[in-house]
Design a protein around this motif. Sequence first.
Motif, PDB file in Angstrom:
ATOM      1  N   LEU A 112       0.829  -1.197   0.000  1.00 16.19           N
ATOM      2  CA  LEU A 112       0.000   0.000   0.000  1.00 16.19           C
ATOM      3  C   LEU A 112       0.865   1.250   0.000  1.00 16.19           C
ATOM      4  O   LEU A 112       0.555   2.246  -0.640  1.00 16.19           O
ATOM      5  CB  LEU A 112      -0.890  -0.028   1.253  1.00 16.19           C
ATOM      6  N   ASN A 113       1.974   1.163   0.714  1.00 17.49           N
ATOM      7  CA  ASN A 113       2.875   2.290   0.815  1.00 17.49           C
ATOM      8  C   ASN A 113       3.489   2.637  -0.540  1.00 17.49           C
ATOM      9  O   ASN A 113       3.881   3.774  -0.782  1.00 17.49           O
ATOM     10  CB  ASN A 113       3.987   1.959   1.824  1.00 17.49           C
ATOM     11  N   SER A 114       3.543   1.636  -1.439  1.00 15.98           N
ATOM     12  CA  SER A 114       4.159   1.893  -2.733  1.00 15.98           C
ATOM     13  C   SER A 114       3.159   2.449  -3.739  1.00 15.98           C
ATOM     14  O   SER A 114       3.536   2.779  -4.859  1.00 15.98           O
ATOM     15  CB  SER A 114       4.776   0.592  -3.265  1.00 15.98           C
ATOM     16  N   VAL A 115       1.885   2.543  -3.330  1.00 24.17           N
ATOM     17  CA  VAL A 115       0.898   3.148  -4.230  1.00 24.17           C
ATOM     18  C   VAL A 115       1.133   4.650  -4.252  1.00 24.17           C
ATOM     19  O   VAL A 115       1.191   5.283  -3.201  1.00 24.17           O
ATOM     20  CB  VAL A 115      -0.538   2.836  -3.771  1.00 24.17           C
TER      21      VAL A 115
ATOM     22  N   ARG B  25       4.323  13.284   4.081  1.00 23.26           N
ATOM     23  CA  ARG B  25       4.799  12.381   3.044  1.00 23.26           C
ATOM     24  C   ARG B  25       3.873  12.348   1.842  1.00 23.26           C
ATOM     25  O   ARG B  25       3.488  11.298   1.368  1.00 23.26           O
ATOM     26  CB  ARG B  25       4.925  10.968   3.608  1.00 23.26           C
ATOM     27  N   ARG B  27       3.270  12.358  -1.811  1.00 23.39           N
ATOM     28  CA  ARG B  27       4.148  11.978  -2.904  1.00 23.39           C
ATOM     29  C   ARG B  27       3.310  11.803  -4.141  1.00 23.39           C
ATOM     30  O   ARG B  27       2.809  10.738  -4.415  1.00 23.39           O
ATOM     31  CB  ARG B  27       4.843  10.674  -2.572  1.00 23.39           C
ATOM     32  N   GLU B  34      14.033   6.848  -8.264  1.00 22.94           N
ATOM     33  CA  GLU B  34      13.464   5.504  -8.202  1.00 22.94           C
ATOM     34  C   GLU B  34      13.348   4.918  -9.596  1.00 22.94           C
ATOM     35  O   GLU B  34      12.912   5.588 -10.524  1.00 22.94           O
ATOM     36  CB  GLU B  34      12.096   5.551  -7.514  1.00 22.94           C
ATOM     37  N   LYS B  45       0.833  -6.071  -8.154  1.00 20.73           N
ATOM     38  CA  LYS B  45       0.403  -5.126  -7.126  1.00 20.73           C
ATOM     39  C   LYS B  45      -1.075  -4.796  -7.281  1.00 20.73           C
ATOM     40  O   LYS B  45      -1.844  -4.859  -6.320  1.00 20.73           O
ATOM     41  CB  LYS B  45       1.246  -3.850  -7.256  1.00 20.73           C
ATOM     42  N   LEU B  49      -4.011  -5.762  -4.508  1.00 18.96           N
ATOM     43  CA  LEU B  49      -4.820  -4.725  -3.857  1.00 18.96           C
ATOM     44  C   LEU B  49      -6.270  -4.808  -4.311  1.00 18.96           C
ATOM     45  O   LEU B  49      -7.197  -4.585  -3.525  1.00 18.96           O
ATOM     46  CB  LEU B  49      -4.232  -3.342  -4.137  1.00 18.96           C
TER      47      LEU B  49
END
Lengths: 316, 325
Positions: A112-115, B25, B27, B34, B45, B49
Amino acid sequence: MSTVDTEPPARKSGRLSLRVRLRRDRSLLLMTVPAVALLLVFNYVPLFGLLTAFQDYNPLVGVWNSEWVGFDQFEYLFNDSLFWGSLGNTLYLSFVQLVLFFPIPIALALLLNSVLSERLRNLIQSIAYLPHFFSWVLAITIFQQMFGGAGLLNQFLRSNDISTWDIMTNPDTFVLLVTSQAIWKEAGWSIIVFLAALAAINTDLYESSAVDGAGRWRRLWHITLPGMAGVIMLMLVLRLGNALTVGFEQFLIQREAVGHEAADVLDTFAFYYGIATNNYSYGAAAGLFKSVISLLLIWGANKLAHAFGEDGLYRK
Amino acid sequence: MTETLTIERTKEKREVTGRKPVRHRKRAKRPVWEEPPTAAGQTAKGLTLGMVVAVVLVPLWIIVVTSLSTQAAVNRAGGLVIWPTDVTFEAYRVMLGDSTVRNALLVSLGITAVGTAVSMAVSILCAYGLSRSGSVAHRFILVLLILTMFVSGGLIPTFLVVTELGGYGQWWALILPSAVSVFNILVLRAFYSDTSVDLIEAARIDGAGDWRILWSIVLPTSRAVTAVVALFYGVGYWNSFFNVMLYMPTDSEKWPLQYVLLTYVNRGNGLPGSVNAGFGTQFSQTAPLSLQMAVVVLTIVPLLVVYPFMQKHFRVGVLTGAVKG
């Protein structure tokens, strides 16, 4: 802003006498009275009720006049195969939950943090938290509608002439069933803790290590996981300390469907063989056994955390 | 105990600029350093999700759709209905016409309203009473509170105390024994301790006492945490069912909705009052599935009404830190 436990500057009370301070703080003290009174009556008085574990409690004469029997109740308890069965179920379930449940919120938090989109992230979070607010009756009803004998899965199997599969009443797979229910209901909410830990990691670390050539996985291993280690350890300590608590209502509700051999855990044991059969002292003895072992477990788990150089529940 | 739920303080800034406060944070774009994501990674992913969202929403959707379906649609589907064909509110009409369900709804709403009010009043007062550091005995009281999180008498001694106080079959037995959550008090206290000391001192110089400060300064600046703690308490009361089983198992007049859900939908038993109340077989064992699902929906609706207003307060940004005494 943060709500870290920072104490505001103390009231200057160095040179004041107790009487003056009592006068000054009387409203503050008065405010705590209702909560303290409720806790005394419903949390501290029951501690004395644990004495019934050493009695043959008779509801008609009360705690003070019941016959004292020493450790007799514990002797019965340790010779009771139903008790050992419940203890075995409890430990087994705890172990399975530790292996299957514990890693999931950590993985989901990382994902989720990488979304990137904050709105999407918030939306997924809100949905994932939702089942935490459902009651166990509701959660189990939903599972029943999906996987029960008349549920969606079997409805589909039946219409395709495949033999049906009743997950909800099978004692052999009950461990997996309750673990998946626990994951469905609580894994989403458990993310919060780990997301908070992730947010506290300094992003500059990622940047400088990326510049130095560390790839995605190396950053995960060398920055993200060490940054989460404290919280992971804390959650592990709590989980180990609560190894004898695997849930109560969840088992109470499903006991009828799968039978007591699969569904009895320590907490339900105290209920069924204590309150439901009016054998209060026996149930209290089982409860006391659980409390004492749990305290030892919390203490032990904390020692373990300290040995790994983490804070655990309390500091050394 | 570690409290990690971070709740933003109601900010004056928000009213001035009319914009949301800047979140931690934020973003919007991928940082330049990255590496670009791989297609396989992104797909995995998205699927994971998507599955998390689906396992929560799909069952709810199916239950709502079935509750809105006619008996014919249920028969055609062979049970639960996945896609609405002919929508009808018949199940809800029958359900709300049933005296047991109506009664249970009132009981649940009543317990939740009264219980939450009692819990909030007691907790807010206690949290503020313990939040002014340097006050007499606040350390001692705090330890007294926190100890209850680790040692408890357990189920049976608590049951004996409540029954010896005459709580069997009484409404208060469903509220008072669990009215205080030390955890919630600690959450509130952490917030109140953080309230601007200058503001409080200024009010004190102007002659405001602690009651006045709590009411006029601390509470108005802590609306978010108040809302979240109220949600925690409210959900606890709304969902409670075991204490009913313990203290009033035979008195179906006093059953809350959760107990009706268990008896009627989960266990598939008829409702005791319904047969006598003249609704015939409507609520007996072979009741229509749509009616059962309507009962399920009824237990979720209050939560779904409140939840959207609350979830925005579950801001995760800063670790609240250990709320230790």
